[in-house]
Structures are given as C-alpha cells and as structure tokens.
Design a protein around this motif. Structure first.
Motif, short mmCIF file in Angstrom:
data_model
loop_
_atom_site.label_atom_id
_atom_site.label_comp_id
_atom_site.label_asym_id
_atom_site.label_seq_id
_atom_site.Cartn_x
_atom_site.Cartn_y
_atom_site.Cartn_z
N LYS A 132 -10.91 -17.61 -35.34
CA LYS A 132 -10.33 -18.28 -36.51
C LYS A 132 -10.28 -19.80 -36.40
N TRP A 133 -11.20 -20.38 -35.65
CA TRP A 133 -11.32 -21.83 -35.66
C TRP A 133 -12.07 -22.24 -36.92
N SER A 134 -11.76 -23.41 -37.45
CA SER A 134 -12.44 -23.88 -38.66
C SER A 134 -13.91 -24.15 -38.35
N HIS A 135 -14.75 -24.00 -39.37
CA HIS A 135 -16.18 -24.26 -39.20
C HIS A 135 -16.43 -25.68 -38.72
N THR A 136 -15.72 -26.63 -39.29
CA THR A 136 -15.94 -28.03 -38.94
C THR A 136 -15.58 -28.31 -37.48
N ILE A 181 -22.68 -27.19 -38.92
CA ILE A 181 -23.30 -27.06 -37.60
C ILE A 181 -24.74 -27.57 -37.58
N THR A 182 -25.50 -27.28 -38.65
CA THR A 182 -26.89 -27.76 -38.71
C THR A 182 -26.93 -29.27 -38.85
N GLY A 183 -26.10 -29.82 -39.72
CA GLY A 183 -26.09 -31.26 -39.93
C GLY A 183 -25.61 -32.03 -38.72
N ILE A 184 -24.52 -31.57 -38.09
CA ILE A 184 -23.99 -32.26 -36.92
C ILE A 184 -24.98 -32.21 -35.76
N TYR A 185 -25.56 -31.03 -35.52
CA TYR A 185 -26.51 -30.90 -34.41
C TYR A 185 -27.76 -31.74 -34.69
N GLY A 186 -28.22 -31.71 -35.93
CA GLY A 186 -29.37 -32.53 -36.29
C GLY A 186 -29.08 -34.01 -36.13
N LEU A 187 -27.88 -34.43 -36.52
CA LEU A 187 -27.49 -35.84 -36.41
C LEU A 187 -27.46 -36.28 -34.95
N VAL A 188 -26.93 -35.43 -34.07
CA VAL A 188 -26.89 -35.74 -32.63
C VAL A 188 -28.31 -35.89 -32.09
N SER A 189 -29.19 -34.96 -32.45
CA SER A 189 -30.57 -34.99 -31.94
C SER A 189 -31.33 -36.21 -32.47
N LEU A 190 -31.23 -36.46 -33.76
CA LEU A 190 -31.95 -37.59 -34.36
C LEU A 190 -31.43 -38.92 -33.82
N SER A 191 -30.11 -39.04 -33.64
CA SER A 191 -29.53 -40.27 -33.11
C SER A 191 -29.98 -40.50 -31.67
N THR A 192 -30.06 -39.41 -30.90
CA THR A 192 -30.54 -39.51 -29.52
C THR A 192 -31.98 -40.00 -29.49
N PHE A 193 -32.81 -39.42 -30.37
CA PHE A 193 -34.21 -39.85 -30.46
C PHE A 193 -34.31 -41.32 -30.84
N LEU A 194 -33.49 -41.75 -31.79
CA LEU A 194 -33.53 -43.15 -32.25
C LEU A 194 -33.14 -44.09 -31.11
N TRP A 195 -32.12 -43.71 -30.33
CA TRP A 195 -31.72 -44.51 -29.18
C TRP A 195 -32.85 -44.59 -28.15
N MET A 196 -33.45 -43.44 -27.85
CA MET A 196 -34.54 -43.42 -26.88
C MET A 196 -35.74 -44.23 -27.36
N ASN A 197 -35.95 -44.22 -28.66
CA ASN A 197 -37.13 -44.87 -29.23
C ASN A 197 -37.08 -46.39 -29.11
N GLN A 198 -35.89 -46.94 -28.84
CA GLN A 198 -35.77 -48.38 -28.68
C GLN A 198 -36.47 -48.86 -27.41
N SER A 199 -36.46 -48.02 -26.39
CA SER A 199 -37.08 -48.40 -25.12
C SER A 199 -38.38 -47.66 -24.84
N PHE A 204 -21.82 -33.04 -48.41
CA PHE A 204 -21.65 -31.87 -49.26
C PHE A 204 -21.42 -30.58 -48.45
N ASN A 205 -21.72 -30.63 -47.15
CA ASN A 205 -21.67 -29.41 -46.34
C ASN A 205 -20.57 -29.41 -45.29
N PHE A 206 -20.24 -30.58 -44.74
CA PHE A 206 -19.26 -30.65 -43.66
C PHE A 206 -17.85 -30.73 -44.24
N ARG A 207 -17.37 -29.61 -44.68
CA ARG A 207 -16.04 -29.50 -45.28
C ARG A 207 -15.62 -28.04 -45.22
N LEU A 208 -14.34 -27.79 -45.40
CA LEU A 208 -13.84 -26.42 -45.29
C LEU A 208 -14.47 -25.50 -46.32
N ARG A 209 -14.75 -26.03 -47.51
CA ARG A 209 -15.42 -25.26 -48.55
C ARG A 209 -16.66 -26.04 -48.99
#
Length: 321
Positions: A258-262, A138-156, A178-183
């Motif tokens: 009981k949904w998977s973390h991923t 959750i931390t990595g995915i959310y961070g990736l979305v935010s950073l990618s959004t910033f990078l896109w915005m930064n082009q203009s 190492f983190n985005f997996r069931l275990r």
C-alpha cells in the motif's frame, strides 16, 4: 529558443492527444491485474516518439533510418494499445526495428556471437521496460534518470546527440506532469514504454560501443534485475510469462504494501541514480572491471531477492492462481 518551441509544441500535442483519446475512448480500464482503480487516457507516451521526430525535423540529424525504426515500433505498439494484437506480429516488428537500429550503429561489424547477444538483450530490454510500466510515474522517472545520466556522460564522452537527449528529457517532464500524481491523467501505454525503451537502448549501446566498457549496462540494473528475477520465478511456477500479473516487486509495494505509486517510482529512480553515480565514479577511478561487474550483478540480485522475500513474508503473499 528551439527548446522553448519544443516544450510548447510537445505540451500542445499531448494536451490535444488527451482530448482526442477521450473522445475516441482510448482509455485504460482497470481489471483484476491492474494497479489502478480508475479510468485514464492510454497512450500518453506517444509524446516520446513524437519528440524524436521533432528532433529529426528541427536539427536535421543523420538518423533517419533509426527514426523510421522507432516509428515502426511505436505504431505497432499504439495499435496494440487499442486492439490486442497477436504477440508474434508485435515481436516481428520489434525484431525488424531492432535490426534497423543495430545496422545503423554498425553492430553487424562485430563477431556473430556478440551480435546475437546484443539482439537478445535489446529485445529483452524493450519487453522488460514494457512489463515494468505498471504504476504512475515509474516509466517517466526511470526514463528521466537514464536520459539525464546519458546527458551528463555526453559532456565528456560524445556518444549521442545532446539535442536529442534534451528533447527527450523535455518530453519526459511534460509526460510526468500528467502522469506523476496519485490519480494520473494519462498512462504511457505500450506506445510510450516500448518507444522509450528503444531510445534508451540506442543510447546505451552507443555509449558501450564508444567507450568499450560493457560495465555501463548497470545503468539499467534496477529494471533488468526486477524483470529477469520475476520472469525466472514465474517460469519456476510454470506460469505463462506473457500473461498479465502483479508479481513484480514494485507491484507488491504498491498493491499489497500500500505504498503510493509516486513513492515507489521515486524509490526505483533514486536506487538507479545511485547505481549510475557509483558506476561512473568506479570507471573514472579504474575500480570497475568485468569481474567487479559480475559481482555487482550478483550482489544486486541477492539484495533484490532478500528484499522481495521479506516483503512477501510481511504481506503473507502466496502464489494463488
């Protein structure tokens, strides 16, 4: 070429850290409030502040004091990962680091009430981001979305270092391996979640200052609403909000539903990405203003409450401790 060097260096560093952490027993052991049921290395998120330091060394950017503030908050968080610190000590360092950040991006030139509000929101964001770090990915995915959004915005709208954003995206992708997996092999720990939250706060505040559009705060809407509503509900139940719990929506979905973390992490990331795209299109087409922002926050909060209520009803969850 430098990005390849960065990728190789950060991968080696994280692999080395995992090995050392296992030797020194720096691990996360599950308890009654955990969403995990196995032992994993704690503090793998150390890769985020290291990535920022590597950026400073490779590109020689004029952000030395902000990197110092980042290291302050990262070190105290890493210590807190190993030994439980007094919350007042941790908060003091957060305030010092936030003060350095706001000083460096010239927030103190604004009216005092704006400075006060930014202080509260920044400190709240850092702690909210830390609270949300409870399941794999959750931390990595959310961070990736935010950073990618910033990078896109930064082009203009150049408001940040593209090199830093790319370096942080590289570090996030490595961490996710190492983190985005069931275990998971490693968890971010406070050092990872707090450091990444600090860096994201730097990016968002910089974007708002350059554009003079406070509406971009919706880039953090998913985490902000989940954290704020959960805190308010816990206060209404007279709970100690600093005590570990399992009452965030993502925790209900993972632990009781009981949904998977991923799966949960991806849903959170996709919802935030959808909001980000909508905000960008709305501002570009002049559909967004303060009142639209206000109604958007109210609407998203209402939708969150309805979903939360339905899920709690479906799992027949009741407050019990």
């Amino acid at each position: 070429m430098l990005y390849i060097i960065t990728f190789v260096a950060l991968t080696i560093i994280l692999l080395g850290y995992i090995k050392i952490a296992k030797t020194l027993n720096i691990v996360d052991r599950p308890n009654s409030r955990s969403s995990h049921h196995y032992i994993a290395v704690r503090g793998g998120g150390i890769i985020f502040p290291i990535a920022a330091v590597l950026w400073q060394l490779l590109y020689g950017q004029m952000a030395l004091w902000i990197i110092v503030a980042l290291l302050l908050i990262a070190v105290i968080s890493f210590i807190d990962d190993i030994i439980l610190l007094n919350p007042s000590i941790r908060m003091l360092i957060h305030i010092v680091a936030t003060t350095i950040l706001l000083w460096q991006i010239q927030i103190f030139d604004l009216p005092w009430y704006s400075v006060f509000l930014i202080y509260i929101l920044t400190l709240g964001w850092i702690n909210a981001f830390n609270f949300m770090d409870g399941i794999n990915g959750i931390t990595g995915i959310y961070g990736l979305v935010s950073l990618s959004t910033f990078l896109w915005m930064n082009q203009s709208i150049h408001f940040f270092s593209s090199e830093l954003l790319i370096t942080l995206i590289i570090s996030t992708l490595i961490f996710l391996f190492f983190n985005f997996r069931l275990r998971a092999k490693t968890f971010a720990g406070d050092v990872g979640s707090v450091s990444l939250a600090f860096l994201l706060a730097w990016g968002l505040i910089s974007l708002i200052l350059v554009t003079d559009r406070v509406e971009y705060i919706l880039f953090f809407a998913v985490y902000g609403i989940d954290s704020a509503v959960t805190i308010l509900l816990r206060l209404a139940r007279r709970e100690n909000i600093f005590k570990a719990h399992r009452t965030h929506l993502y925790q209900f979905l993972s632990n009781e539903y009981k949904w998977s973390h991923t799966k949960v992490a991806l849903i959170y990331g996709l919802i935030q990405l959808t909001i980000n795209i909508t905000v960008i299109l709305s501002i570009t087409n002049n559909w967004m203003n303060f009142f639209v922002l206000l109604f958007s926050i109210i609407g998203l909060s209402a939708a969150y409450l309805v979903i939360r209520y339905k899920i709690q009803k479906a799992i027949n969850w009741k407050y019990s401790y």
